[in-house]
Design a protein around this motif. Sequence first.
Motif, mmCIF file in Angstrom:
data_model
loop_
_atom_site.group_PDB
_atom_site.id
_atom_site.type_symbol
_atom_site.label_atom_id
_atom_site.label_comp_id
_atom_site.label_asym_id
_atom_site.label_seq_id
_atom_site.Cartn_x
_atom_site.Cartn_y
_atom_site.Cartn_z
ATOM 1 N N LEU A 1 0.684 -1.250 -0.363
ATOM 2 C CA LEU A 1 0.095 -0.053 -0.098
ATOM 3 C C LEU A 1 0.923 1.401 0.188
ATOM 4 C CD1 LEU A 1 -2.746 -0.986 2.430
ATOM 5 C CD2 LEU A 1 -2.744 -1.327 0.190
ATOM 6 N N GLY B 1 3.196 2.790 -2.062
ATOM 7 C CA GLY B 1 3.143 3.247 -3.228
ATOM 8 C C GLY B 1 4.624 2.572 -3.866
ATOM 9 N N SER C 1 7.435 6.733 -3.797
ATOM 10 C CA SER C 1 6.932 8.196 -3.438
ATOM 11 C C SER C 1 6.447 6.947 -2.247
ATOM 12 C CB SER C 1 5.466 7.710 -4.560
ATOM 13 O OG SER C 1 5.304 6.439 -4.861
ATOM 14 N N ILE D 1 2.656 6.597 0.154
ATOM 15 C CA ILE D 1 2.006 6.657 -0.294
ATOM 16 C C ILE D 1 1.243 6.397 1.789
ATOM 17 C CG2 ILE D 1 -0.259 6.533 -1.229
ATOM 18 C CD1 ILE D 1 1.290 7.901 -3.152
ATOM 19 N N PHE E 1 -1.436 5.605 3.819
ATOM 20 C CA PHE E 1 -2.923 4.088 3.865
ATOM 21 C C PHE E 1 -3.232 3.951 5.462
ATOM 22 C CE2 PHE E 1 1.103 1.495 4.793
ATOM 23 C CZ PHE E 1 0.547 0.956 5.593
ATOM 24 N N SER F 1 1.694 12.268 1.993
ATOM 25 C CA SER F 1 2.779 11.428 1.174
ATOM 26 C C SER F 1 3.624 12.512 0.845
ATOM 27 C CB SER F 1 1.354 12.013 0.038
ATOM 28 O OG SER F 1 1.398 13.291 0.076
ATOM 29 N N ASP G 1 -2.802 14.973 -4.948
ATOM 30 C CA ASP G 1 -3.376 13.676 -5.075
ATOM 31 C C ASP G 1 -2.066 12.091 -5.176
ATOM 32 O OD1 ASP G 1 -5.025 11.037 -5.978
ATOM 33 O OD2 ASP G 1 -5.260 12.227 -7.511
ATOM 34 N N PRO G 2 -2.544 11.633 -3.955
ATOM 35 C CA PRO G 2 -1.186 10.683 -3.531
ATOM 36 C C PRO G 2 -1.484 9.302 -4.145
ATOM 37 C CG PRO G 2 -3.146 11.432 -1.888
ATOM 38 C CD PRO G 2 -3.309 12.030 -2.849
ATOM 39 N N THR G 3 -3.004 9.433 -5.106
ATOM 40 C CA THR G 3 -2.430 8.543 -6.230
ATOM 41 C C THR G 3 -1.837 8.664 -7.468
ATOM 42 O OG1 THR G 3 -4.975 8.938 -6.982
ATOM 43 C CG2 THR G 3 -5.160 7.250 -5.573
ATOM 44 N N LEU G 4 -1.091 10.174 -7.811
ATOM 45 C CA LEU G 4 -1.197 10.519 -8.824
ATOM 46 C C LEU G 4 0.256 10.591 -8.323
ATOM 47 C CD1 LEU G 4 -1.139 10.896 -11.552
ATOM 48 C CD2 LEU G 4 -1.257 13.658 -10.790
#
Lengths: 574, 724
Positions: free
Chosen positions: B107, B109, B150, B152, B154, B173, B227-230
Amino acid sequence: MKNKYIIYIACAAMTIVASCKKESFLNRTPLSSIVPENFFKNETDLQLYCNQYYSSLTIQNFLRLDDNSDDKANATINPMLAGTYTVPSQATHNYSGGTTLDFSPINVNQSGTDWDFSLIRACNFFLINYQKAAIPDATKNIYVGETLFFRANDFWKKVKAFGDVPYVNHYIVDSSKSVLYGPRMPHKQVMDSVLKDINFAVANLPVTPVDGRLGKYAALALKARICLWEGTYRKYAGVGDETIYLQAASDAAEQIMSSGQFKIYNTGNPQSDYYNLFIQDELKGNSEAILPARYLSSILMNGIDRSLGEAADGYTKDFANSILCSDGLPVSLSPLYKGDDTPDDEATNRDPRYKQQIATRGFDFLDGDLISLPRIATTVTSTGYQPIKGRSSSLAAWNANASTYDFFIFRYAEVLLIEAEAKAELGQATQTIIDNTINPLRDRVGMPHMIITTLVKDPKSNFPSLPVLIDEIRRERRVELGSEGFRFDDIKRWRAGTLINNPNTILGMKLTPALRAQYAAAKIDVSSVVVDANNYIRQYPSITTRTWNDKMYLLPIPTQELSLNPNLKQNPGW
Amino acid sequence: MSGGEGKTTFLTSLGYYRQDGLEKSANQVYQRYTPTLKVNSNVAKWLTVGLNMSMTHTDNNQPAATRINQGGAWLYSNIPPVMPVYNPDGNFAGQGNYTNPLAVNALSGRDIDSQNDFWTTGRVIIKPVDHLSINVDYTWNALNDNRKASLIPFNEYGVNGTFLDIYPWTNPSQVIENKTNNNYNALNAFATYENKFGKHYLKALVGYNQEYQHYILGSTLVKNLIDPTLPASGVNNDSKPQVGSVETEYALVGSFSRLNYIYDNKYLVEINARYDGTSRFQPNSRYSFSPSASVGWNVSEEKFMEGLKGTLSQLKLRASYGQLPNQLVPGVGSTNQMLNMLAPSIASSGNQYPYIAVQQTGLVNYLMNGQQGIMVAAPALISSSFTWEKVQTKNFGLDYSLFNDKLNGSFDYFITNIKDILVPGQQLPSTLGAPVPPSNAANVRSQGWEFSLNWRDKMFDDQLNYSVTLGLSNTSNTRVTKYNGNPTNNINDFIQGQDLGNIYGYVNEGFYKTDAEAAAVDNSALAGYKWLAGDIKYKDLNGDGKINYGDNTLSNMGDKKLIGNTTPHYKFGFNLNLSYKNFDFATFIQGVLKQDFYPNEYVFYAFRDDEYSIPSQMTTNYWTPTNTNAYYPRIRFAGGGNEQSQDKYILNAAYARVKQLTLGYTLPSALTKNIKLQKIRVYVTGANLFTITSLNKSYDLETAANFGTYPLNKSLSFGLQATF
């Protein structure tokens, strides 16, 4: 055709010969590193260089501080006081050539107690270079002042640790044999130079410094601290010339007091102000903070709040006993004292600083987890007197390395205590002095004032032969500055090492059979806890007392240093 | 693919390789692409030009967990067996400081590394007149590496999916990007003259080379991604992103010459000389002259040997003496691994100027104006002069060939002296305030021999071809012949007159049988706790009634003594190749016959550091009152007293391993011709299939006995080779 080839060959051969020595091809200089030749040009350079010193500041972060004294008995016994400390073979070093300096609590108080001269070298390197900066002398002197502040502080730490030390006050290299292999300079002579350094800092540091940097009042606070230490050391060790230092301590403290910039933190809540002062998210601007160590979310955080909850630490019976009752009388005299058969009794009718630095019933350990019985036999506390300065119930602060509680580097309360003690030692402590120093601390916690004329000598005093005023000022200092890391230094300067012979300094709370039954009823196993004949917890079951040896006043010098430099002699007794 | 027409030939190939990682939760993928092109053209009778180009492109995509020291190597010690991987509701189990490493893997990164390694070499060979050849080549290498990692945040969940907290070590992040550019080029030019005058053969070579490398590293660290998913560094909400860079270069020049003379194919002489310069040392000590010479005698060519020609077809005696310079001292290039560990190279991509004092910069853990202070430190001390390390080798050897060359091999004896090793010089008092700077202050010496034997023959009407090769070598321990940086002879440092890799420790005399027996011995120097039955009883070697280490020096190490040495001895390699009709078989076995290994970490010792570590299975045979014959002592948390280096736990690290085993089958040509192919071969190859060793499988000596490195894989691969 053939001639052409011969020309080619000749060319090739010439190239080979000509390129045998190619200095211009081989001369390469750093492309992305700073070299001293191009540094120290302006004020920014001086400032950036001085920043490295700041990690050597001693922070009062409570974590296992005073474990090396009569105040606390950690689950892990202090090897020095246990008499098991052995002469180290090698010095440990903290060479700062790297990137991030270590500011972890383990290293606090150590840079001076190790035989390490890297900070001294950094200071001395500054002193041979700063003149290159094309800026006014007054500006330069700010950074000379910072440099000398740190050099003074480091040499003082070394004097406290080792007594006489090699006084290296200029930049040396590996060929500086006469300094490297020189003898130690006598304690008093070193301290006279330390005083000169700190006086320069006081005279040249700005009254309102850049946020976080040293200013005049931080320098005065250090001066007061150092001079009280040295003055009382000289007096009680009987080496003479103490008055000048006691007077300097008082002068420095009075300059801070008369500036009007600082005040004891008091919001009118005597049952919580003292406790709350040590769990502040922001000490910048706090009236009691002469210099705080600050922490900010996602910029710089610490893990102390949690570590404190898992340090297996505990105040001693002796420390608990030293806290006055709420009538201002010691437990040996006060009619309000209810005895110590239960932790609740013991905390009743005491100086409110008792409940504000020892966990008692109802203390919120973490997010609603209330303490009922002291958590002995766990990492929460060793003796049962669980230290709670700097400990909060906040889950956010408990999270790994996510606490933003600030700590004190210089706290105004210490300055007041220095003034009171210096004046008392000089024989000049009037009721006005006490009203300006001790009594504001008492006011914060709602304790009756200290009135010189009504002071009664505690029959159970740790210092039976001491005048009652000095005795009570020392008690006030011990209680107010509990867990802040001053106690062993105090013991050294008072020549009071034999305090640790008192069995109470390794005993914890009283664990009567009735109290054991309460633990059993709560299904808490405390069967491993050993008590003495009077049911006090014996923190170290293998010993009944500790025995002070005067050699413990000074640390031994690592053996390798003695063999490297025959002019160094080991400290007595080691 | 290769081909050519007339004077020009070419060769081109494309390779692809993919490997997935060992941890399922990590989802690691490694891919490699290797295109190459070689062109060669004989433009004229006297002129040949050539060009080699190759590229290696690698992609490695792994969890960013390694960035917070929680990657693969972390797994084995941090999954308590009582903790489930998942909660019943499907969320990962674990919380707070002791999060489930599988959750972190999955999870937190990614760490994505992409590399292009370009090599191009252009070559011109001119033969202007007979016997003379001039070779000039120029090589470019561009190594570009992009690494993006990265972190990230969670969430962690407790019972019934209640939200507990955000896992703190990956919060906030952030994205870290490192880009490196490493440009290297080298020029080589040499001229060779070769001729024969009757029985005299002469070859002379003179040449020049230069190398230059320019290294640039740029790095950025941004926190608080929008945006942590980017995980893109440009899309952040960070008021103070961090930027760093390193730029260095180095240059080397060298000229060299060689002269070979052979008389009548019997007597051989070779003389070499090099003159090298480096940018890494200061001008007055940057050059090094290195001569070497060798002589040989082809005994089998002598008249008196003619009678033996049938059996002994070759016998050649050799002797040589030579010196080679090393400026990386003693890092890359120094063959002595142990030396590298004790005195790591002073030159690295980040520091190419060891003779220039630089002031490091960094952050102070102290806030000024609401930010961490930035500092510029004092420079390190630099020795006033230091220069190249010199590797001097003496060698005596012979080559032999017998029975119509069916049996051949060689034997060598060599002595290696490494002189002027750059190590911290004479120790100085701590009042210096800085580490003692490195200088050319140490020498070491080792000697050894090497033997090889090869037998090649055919059987069964030449249908079975086989060859067997055995190589065996041994090198002595490396003796420190000069070093004055350790005047007290501390046993944790180089000691003049002693061997590198020595292990000092106690003599194990079993376990204490009773608490009283343990209490009677003063073990306080080893551990302050109360010693009990089942703790290790060490032998009181110096008879002073206490167990201790003295002052850890050679003359006073208390009850310690020399109990082993980590140098590997008797390395061997064994090759067998067989082919029978359309089948072929090959295997390679290698090993070490003698080596001591002292495992001093928490895989070997249960609960070595604290109660939190997870004991490995091999530690379960520990002492209890009913298991007094155990291998391990009683279980303790941080039982340092039992974990001293001691003879009982010096392990025998000898091993033999089948590194490779291949079985192939080539399809009959009648079959392949039908589909217009020259040859089709199918094969199966196994790597690291079997190992013989007494060492526990937690350790692998080939990976330096380090349990924390990525393990060596046992693999089985199937392949198909087609030739058009």
